[in-house]
Design a protein around this motif. Structure first.
Motif, PDB file in Angstrom:
ATOM      1  N   HIS A   1       0.836  -1.198   0.000  1.00 47.50           N
ATOM      2  CA  HIS A   1       0.000   0.000   0.000  1.00 47.50           C
ATOM      3  C   HIS A   1       0.875   1.254   0.000  1.00 47.50           C
ATOM      4  N   ARG A   2       1.853   1.297   0.879  1.00 50.60           N
ATOM      5  CA  ARG A   2       2.734   2.470   0.957  1.00 50.60           C
ATOM      6  C   ARG A   2       3.552   2.636  -0.313  1.00 50.60           C
ATOM      7  N   SER A   3       4.012   1.523  -0.867  1.00 49.20           N
ATOM      8  CA  SER A   3       4.795   1.571  -2.098  1.00 49.20           C
ATOM      9  C   SER A   3       3.978   2.154  -3.248  1.00 49.20           C
ATOM     10  N   ILE A   4       2.738   1.719  -3.373  1.00 50.67           N
ATOM     11  CA  ILE A   4       1.861   2.246  -4.428  1.00 50.67           C
ATOM     12  C   ILE A   4       1.526   3.707  -4.150  1.00 50.67           C
ATOM     13  N   GLN A   5       1.215   4.022  -2.898  1.00 50.95           N
ATOM     14  CA  GLN A   5       0.841   5.387  -2.534  1.00 50.95           C
ATOM     15  C   GLN A   5       1.988   6.357  -2.763  1.00 50.95           C
ATOM     16  N   ASP A   6       3.195   5.987  -2.332  1.00 55.75           N
ATOM     17  CA  ASP A   6       4.342   6.889  -2.430  1.00 55.75           C
ATOM     18  C   ASP A   6       4.982   6.898  -3.812  1.00 55.75           C
ATOM     19  N   GLY A   7       4.688   5.884  -4.625  1.00 60.04           N
ATOM     20  CA  GLY A   7       5.272   5.788  -5.957  1.00 60.04           C
ATOM     21  C   GLY A   7       4.293   6.171  -7.044  1.00 60.04           C
ATOM     22  N   PRO A   8       3.678   5.158  -7.675  1.00 57.23           N
ATOM     23  CA  PRO A   8       2.819   5.440  -8.827  1.00 57.23           C
ATOM     24  C   PRO A   8       1.636   6.355  -8.531  1.00 57.23           C
ATOM     25  N   PHE A   9       1.004   6.205  -7.367  1.00 55.27           N
ATOM     26  CA  PHE A   9      -0.151   7.049  -7.071  1.00 55.27           C
ATOM     27  C   PHE A   9       0.263   8.508  -6.945  1.00 55.27           C
ATOM     28  N   ARG A  10       1.278   8.751  -6.124  1.00 47.42           N
ATOM     29  CA  ARG A  10       1.714  10.134  -5.903  1.00 47.42           C
ATOM     30  C   ARG A  10       2.185  10.776  -7.208  1.00 47.42           C
ATOM     31  N   SER A  11       2.914  10.031  -8.021  1.00 52.79           N
ATOM     32  CA  SER A  11       3.408  10.614  -9.269  1.00 52.79           C
ATOM     33  C   SER A  11       2.296  10.811 -10.295  1.00 52.79           C
ATOM     34  N   SER A  12       1.162  10.144 -10.103  1.00 47.52           N
ATOM     35  CA  SER A  12       0.048  10.300 -11.043  1.00 47.52           C
ATOM     36  C   SER A  12      -0.892  11.438 -10.663  1.00 47.52           C
ATOM     37  N   LEU A  13      -0.711  12.028  -9.478  1.00 53.48           N
ATOM     38  CA  LEU A  13      -1.604  13.104  -9.052  1.00 53.48           C
ATOM     39  C   LEU A  13      -1.463  14.319  -9.959  1.00 53.48           C
ATOM     40  N   PRO A  14      -2.583  14.943 -10.286  1.00 50.81           N
ATOM     41  CA  PRO A  14      -2.516  16.133 -11.144  1.00 50.81           C
ATOM     42  C   PRO A  14      -1.773  17.269 -10.457  1.00 50.81           C
ATOM     43  N   GLU A  15      -1.029  18.015 -11.238  1.00 48.68           N
ATOM     44  CA  GLU A  15      -0.330  19.179 -10.699  1.00 48.68           C
ATOM     45  C   GLU A  15      -1.216  20.418 -10.735  1.00 48.68           C
ATOM     46  N   ASP A  16      -2.218  20.411 -11.584  1.00 48.99           N
ATOM     47  CA  ASP A  16      -3.164  21.513 -11.692  1.00 48.99           C
ATOM     48  C   ASP A  16      -4.110  21.476 -10.498  1.00 48.99           C
ATOM     49  N   ARG A  17      -4.269  22.598  -9.805  1.00 51.13           N
ATOM     50  CA  ARG A  17      -5.094  22.676  -8.592  1.00 51.13           C
ATOM     51  C   ARG A  17      -6.538  22.261  -8.858  1.00 51.13           C
ATOM     52  N   ASN A  18      -7.108  22.696  -9.981  1.00 54.19           N
ATOM     53  CA  ASN A  18      -8.501  22.361 -10.293  1.00 54.19           C
ATOM     54  C   ASN A  18      -8.668  20.868 -10.556  1.00 54.19           C
ATOM     55  N   LYS A  19      -7.722  20.272 -11.273  1.00 52.36           N
ATOM     56  CA  LYS A  19      -7.808  18.828 -11.535  1.00 52.36           C
ATOM     57  C   LYS A  19      -7.632  18.037 -10.248  1.00 52.36           C
ATOM     58  N   LEU A  20      -6.735  18.491  -9.369  1.00 51.79           N
ATOM     59  CA  LEU A  20      -6.549  17.820  -8.085  1.00 51.79           C
ATOM     60  C   LEU A  20      -7.818  17.926  -7.243  1.00 51.79           C
ATOM     61  N   PHE A  21      -8.434  19.085  -7.231  1.00 50.60           N
ATOM     62  CA  PHE A  21      -9.675  19.282  -6.497  1.00 50.60           C
ATOM     63  C   PHE A  21     -10.768  18.352  -7.037  1.00 50.60           C
ATOM     64  N   THR A  22     -10.858  18.230  -8.357  1.00 53.90           N
ATOM     65  CA  THR A  22     -11.843  17.338  -8.985  1.00 53.90           C
ATOM     66  C   THR A  22     -11.589  15.890  -8.572  1.00 53.90           C
ATOM     67  N   LEU A  23     -10.308  15.486  -8.568  1.00 57.39           N
ATOM     68  CA  LEU A  23      -9.955  14.130  -8.138  1.00 57.39           C
ATOM     69  C   LEU A  23     -10.350  13.904  -6.687  1.00 57.39           C
ATOM     70  N   LEU A  24     -10.070  14.861  -5.817  1.00 57.12           N
ATOM     71  CA  LEU A  24     -10.418  14.720  -4.404  1.00 57.12           C
ATOM     72  C   LEU A  24     -11.924  14.633  -4.202  1.00 57.12           C
ATOM     73  N   GLN A  25     -12.679  15.404  -4.969  1.00 57.51           N
ATOM     74  CA  GLN A  25     -14.141  15.314  -4.878  1.00 57.51           C
ATOM     75  C   GLN A  25     -14.615  13.933  -5.317  1.00 57.51           C
ATOM     76  N   ALA A  26     -14.043  13.399  -6.391  1.00 59.57           N
ATOM     77  CA  ALA A  26     -14.415  12.054  -6.853  1.00 59.57           C
ATOM     78  C   ALA A  26     -14.055  11.008  -5.805  1.00 59.57           C
ATOM     79  N   MET A  27     -12.899  11.171  -5.171  1.00 58.35           N
ATOM     80  CA  MET A  27     -12.501  10.245  -4.109  1.00 58.35           C
ATOM     81  C   MET A  27     -13.477  10.308  -2.947  1.00 58.35           C
TER      82      MET A  27
END
Length: 119
Positions: free
Chosen positions: A63-89
């Motif tokens: 879990h930590r490996s996925i979270q700190d690796g592929p998941f973290r690197s896949s997060l949007p850098e754009d604030r609006n896209k990140l906000f949209t992702l967080l709302q979907a989550m």
């Protein structure tokens, strides 16, 4: 335990890895047998607390490996896209190991204008 270690260390061929074009059910089809294997392993060790602890630690490590690796690197850098992702989550049940209330607070903080956050 070897099968659990293989799950956490196996690297998949990028050609067969899920991506943005993966049909919604395809990822679940790949996950179900892996999760079933983990559940079967846990049931086989049901009277061995040390083995179950090793399974839990291995899953947490994965879990930590996925979270700190592929998941973290896949997060949007754009604030609006990140906000949209967080709302979907939030709508789909939150972030693993982060209670929904904390995720709601994080979303509310992101929704504030930058001037209001400094206060």
């Amino acid at each position: 335990m070897a099968s659990l270690l293989q799950l956490s260390t196996t690297r998949r061929d990028p050609v067969s890895s899920p991506d943005a074009t993966t049909p919604p059910g395809a990822l679940q089809e790949r996950l179900v047998p892996l999760l079933t294997a983990l559940q079967d392993l846990a049931e086989a060790c049901s009277d061995q607390p040390e083995a179950l602890l090793e399974i839990l630690r291995s899953i947490e490590g994965l879990h930590r490996s996925i979270q700190d690796g592929p998941f973290r690197s896949s997060l949007p850098e754009d604030r609006n896209k990140l906000f949209t992702l967080l709302q979907a989550m939030e709508r789909s049940g939150g972030w693993p190991y982060i209670p929904r209330l904390q995720l709601k607070t994080f979303i509310e903080l992101l929704d504030q204008d930058p001037a209001g956050m400094a206060a």
